[in-house]
Scaffold this motif. Structure first.
Motif, PDB file in Angstrom:
ATOM      1  N   PHE A 182       0.817  -1.211   0.000  1.00 60.62           N
ATOM      2  CA  PHE A 182       0.000   0.000   0.000  1.00 60.62           C
ATOM      3  C   PHE A 182       0.855   1.266   0.000  1.00 60.62           C
ATOM      4  CE2 PHE A 182      -2.616  -3.360   1.722  1.00 60.62           C
ATOM      5  CZ  PHE A 182      -3.727  -3.262   0.905  1.00 60.62           C
ATOM      6  N   GLU A 183       2.043   1.183   0.534  1.00 60.89           N
ATOM      7  CA  GLU A 183       2.937   2.343   0.556  1.00 60.89           C
ATOM      8  C   GLU A 183       3.489   2.656  -0.825  1.00 60.89           C
ATOM      9  OE1 GLU A 183       5.741   1.035   3.472  1.00 60.89           O
ATOM     10  OE2 GLU A 183       4.396   1.481   5.144  1.00 60.89           O
ATOM     11  N   ASN A 184       3.566   1.641  -1.696  1.00 58.65           N
ATOM     12  CA  ASN A 184       4.189   1.817  -3.005  1.00 58.65           C
ATOM     13  C   ASN A 184       3.247   1.613  -4.188  1.00 58.65           C
ATOM     14  OD1 ASN A 184       6.876   2.130  -1.863  1.00 58.65           O
ATOM     15  ND2 ASN A 184       6.729  -0.025  -1.347  1.00 58.65           N
ATOM     16  N   ALA A 185       2.007   1.199  -3.942  1.00 58.25           N
ATOM     17  CA  ALA A 185       1.085   0.843  -5.019  1.00 58.25           C
ATOM     18  C   ALA A 185       0.593   2.062  -5.793  1.00 58.25           C
ATOM     19  CB  ALA A 185      -0.113   0.093  -4.448  1.00 58.25           C
ATOM     20  N   SER A 186       0.439   1.875  -7.094  1.00 59.92           N
ATOM     21  CA  SER A 186      -0.201   2.892  -7.928  1.00 59.92           C
ATOM     22  C   SER A 186      -1.720   2.690  -7.845  1.00 59.92           C
ATOM     23  CB  SER A 186       0.258   2.735  -9.382  1.00 59.92           C
ATOM     24  OG  SER A 186      -0.251   1.517  -9.914  1.00 59.92           O
ATOM     25  N   LEU A 187      -2.468   3.640  -8.369  1.00 57.58           N
ATOM     26  CA  LEU A 187      -3.918   3.466  -8.423  1.00 57.58           C
ATOM     27  C   LEU A 187      -4.286   2.227  -9.234  1.00 57.58           C
ATOM     28  CD1 LEU A 187      -5.170   7.132  -8.875  1.00 57.58           C
ATOM     29  CD2 LEU A 187      -5.453   5.661  -6.873  1.00 57.58           C
ATOM     30  N   GLU A 188      -3.531   1.992 -10.288  1.00 61.81           N
ATOM     31  CA  GLU A 188      -3.769   0.802 -11.107  1.00 61.81           C
ATOM     32  C   GLU A 188      -3.550  -0.472 -10.292  1.00 61.81           C
ATOM     33  OE1 GLU A 188      -2.397  -1.140 -15.379  1.00 61.81           O
ATOM     34  OE2 GLU A 188      -1.235   0.514 -14.549  1.00 61.81           O
ATOM     35  N   ASP A 189      -2.493  -0.506  -9.485  1.00 61.88           N
ATOM     36  CA  ASP A 189      -2.220  -1.667  -8.634  1.00 61.88           C
ATOM     37  C   ASP A 189      -3.365  -1.899  -7.648  1.00 61.88           C
ATOM     38  OD1 ASP A 189       0.316  -1.937  -9.821  1.00 61.88           O
ATOM     39  OD2 ASP A 189       1.302  -0.781  -8.225  1.00 61.88           O
ATOM     40  N   LEU A 190      -3.844  -0.824  -7.041  1.00 64.65           N
ATOM     41  CA  LEU A 190      -4.931  -0.932  -6.070  1.00 64.65           C
ATOM     42  C   LEU A 190      -6.203  -1.451  -6.739  1.00 64.65           C
ATOM     43  CD1 LEU A 190      -4.365   2.390  -4.118  1.00 64.65           C
ATOM     44  CD2 LEU A 190      -3.767   0.076  -3.354  1.00 64.65           C
ATOM     45  N   ALA A 191      -6.525  -0.900  -7.904  1.00 68.00           N
ATOM     46  CA  ALA A 191      -7.723  -1.327  -8.622  1.00 68.00           C
ATOM     47  C   ALA A 191      -7.635  -2.799  -9.001  1.00 68.00           C
ATOM     48  CB  ALA A 191      -7.928  -0.465  -9.863  1.00 68.00           C
ATOM     49  N   LEU A 192      -6.467  -3.237  -9.439  1.00 66.98           N
ATOM     50  CA  LEU A 192      -6.288  -4.638  -9.819  1.00 66.98           C
ATOM     51  C   LEU A 192      -6.499  -5.558  -8.624  1.00 66.98           C
ATOM     52  CD1 LEU A 192      -5.574  -6.426 -12.236  1.00 66.98           C
ATOM     53  CD2 LEU A 192      -3.192  -6.265 -11.535  1.00 66.98           C
ATOM     54  N   GLU A 193      -5.975  -5.175  -7.469  1.00 64.04           N
ATOM     55  CA  GLU A 193      -6.161  -5.990  -6.262  1.00 64.04           C
ATOM     56  C   GLU A 193      -7.632  -6.048  -5.860  1.00 64.04           C
ATOM     57  OE1 GLU A 193      -4.516  -8.146  -4.379  1.00 64.04           O
ATOM     58  OE2 GLU A 193      -2.811  -7.938  -5.716  1.00 64.04           O
ATOM     59  N   MET A 194      -8.355  -4.925  -6.024  1.00 63.48           N
ATOM     60  CA  MET A 194      -9.783  -4.917  -5.676  1.00 63.48           C
ATOM     61  C   MET A 194     -10.602  -5.734  -6.671  1.00 63.48           C
ATOM     62  SD  MET A 194     -10.769  -1.161  -4.199  1.00 63.48           S
ATOM     63  CE  MET A 194     -10.296  -0.213  -5.623  1.00 63.48           C
ATOM     64  N   ASP A 195     -10.258  -5.637  -7.953  1.00 61.68           N
ATOM     65  CA  ASP A 195     -11.054  -6.288  -8.998  1.00 61.68           C
ATOM     66  C   ASP A 195     -10.717  -7.758  -9.198  1.00 61.68           C
ATOM     67  OD1 ASP A 195     -12.336  -3.883  -9.454  1.00 61.68           O
ATOM     68  OD2 ASP A 195     -11.126  -3.380 -11.211  1.00 61.68           O
ATOM     69  N   GLN A 196      -9.423  -8.100  -9.080  1.00 59.09           N
ATOM     70  CA  GLN A 196      -9.007  -9.457  -9.425  1.00 59.09           C
ATOM     71  C   GLN A 196      -8.127 -10.120  -8.371  1.00 59.09           C
ATOM     72  OE1 GLN A 196      -7.134  -9.294 -13.286  1.00 59.09           O
ATOM     73  NE2 GLN A 196      -8.756  -8.044 -14.133  1.00 59.09           N
ATOM     74  N   GLY A 197      -7.762  -9.385  -7.355  1.00 58.15           N
ATOM     75  CA  GLY A 197      -6.787  -9.898  -6.401  1.00 58.15           C
ATOM     76  C   GLY A 197      -7.377 -10.325  -5.079  1.00 58.15           C
ATOM     77  N   ASP A 198      -6.592 -10.118  -4.038  1.00 52.64           N
ATOM     78  CA  ASP A 198      -6.913 -10.604  -2.699  1.00 52.64           C
ATOM     79  C   ASP A 198      -7.519  -9.547  -1.785  1.00 52.64           C
ATOM     80  OD1 ASP A 198      -5.930 -13.192  -3.189  1.00 52.64           O
ATOM     81  OD2 ASP A 198      -3.875 -12.546  -2.799  1.00 52.64           O
ATOM     82  N   CYS A 199      -8.042  -8.469  -2.345  1.00 48.18           N
ATOM     83  CA  CYS A 199      -8.612  -7.394  -1.534  1.00 48.18           C
ATOM     84  C   CYS A 199     -10.079  -7.174  -1.875  1.00 48.18           C
ATOM     85  CB  CYS A 199      -7.884  -6.072  -1.790  1.00 48.18           C
ATOM     86  SG  CYS A 199      -6.161  -6.057  -1.300  1.00 48.18           S
ATOM     87  N   VAL A 200     -10.796  -6.663  -0.899  1.00 50.48           N
ATOM     88  CA  VAL A 200     -12.148  -6.160  -1.116  1.00 50.48           C
ATOM     89  C   VAL A 200     -12.060  -4.671  -0.845  1.00 50.48           C
ATOM     90  CG1 VAL A 200     -14.526  -6.170  -0.291  1.00 50.48           C
ATOM     91  CG2 VAL A 200     -13.224  -8.311  -0.385  1.00 50.48           C
ATOM     92  N   GLY A 201     -12.522  -3.875  -1.786  1.00 47.68           N
ATOM     93  CA  GLY A 201     -12.385  -2.446  -1.587  1.00 47.68           C
ATOM     94  C   GLY A 201     -13.461  -1.645  -2.273  1.00 47.68           C
ATOM     95  N   GLN A 202     -13.455  -0.375  -1.952  1.00 48.43           N
ATOM     96  CA  GLN A 202     -14.374   0.564  -2.582  1.00 48.43           C
ATOM     97  C   GLN A 202     -13.732   1.941  -2.591  1.00 48.43           C
ATOM     98  OE1 GLN A 202     -18.005   0.874  -0.335  1.00 48.43           O
ATOM     99  NE2 GLN A 202     -17.093   2.131   1.228  1.00 48.43           N
ATOM    100  N   HIS A 203     -14.266   2.790  -3.432  1.00 45.82           N
ATOM    101  CA  HIS A 203     -13.824   4.175  -3.436  1.00 45.82           C
ATOM    102  C   HIS A 203     -15.049   5.069  -3.301  1.00 45.82           C
ATOM    103  CE1 HIS A 203     -15.014   3.733  -7.647  1.00 45.82           C
ATOM    104  NE2 HIS A 203     -15.133   5.046  -7.680  1.00 45.82           N
ATOM    105  N   LYS A 204     -14.835   6.261  -2.763  1.00 44.12           N
ATOM    106  CA  LYS A 204     -15.934   7.207  -2.663  1.00 44.12           C
ATOM    107  C   LYS A 204     -15.397   8.618  -2.815  1.00 44.12           C
ATOM    108  CE  LYS A 204     -16.077   7.902   2.338  1.00 44.12           C
ATOM    109  NZ  LYS A 204     -16.893   7.871   3.528  1.00 44.12           N
TER     110      LYS A 204
END
Length: 80
Positions: free
Chosen positions: A24-46
């Motif tokens: 999380f300290e080094n991730a780009s927005l693209e990295d975060l989105a990929l983890e939420m969409d296809q990876g090991d995270c559950v996330g949302q944005h607002k």
């Protein structure tokens, strides 16, 4: 020209056994989105807020983002 700044918050749940904090300290927005969409995270944005940036502050705020301050040109010039 009215320059706006949108502040968006991302919240994510993750298992620390699978994803290190450093991700999380080094991730780009693209990295975060990929983890939420296809990876090991559950996330949302607002959307937190949208604010108008006064013309005289645009260049300084852009420089805080690592930009040279000239992205929008002369914000102090005549408005259409």
């Amino acid at each position: 020209m009215a320059i706006k700044k949108a502040i968006v918050q991302i919240s994510m749940f993750y298992d620390e056994r699978n994803i290190p904090r450093s991700f999380f300290e080094n991730a780009s927005l693209e990295d975060l989105a990929l983890e939420m969409d296809q990876g090991d995270c559950v996330g949302q944005h607002k959307l937190v807020s949208i604010e108008t940036v006064p013309a005289e502050k645009v260049a300084d705020e852009l420089k805080e983002f690592g930009n040279d301050g000239a992205f929008f040109g002369d914000c102090d010039g005549p408005q259409p």
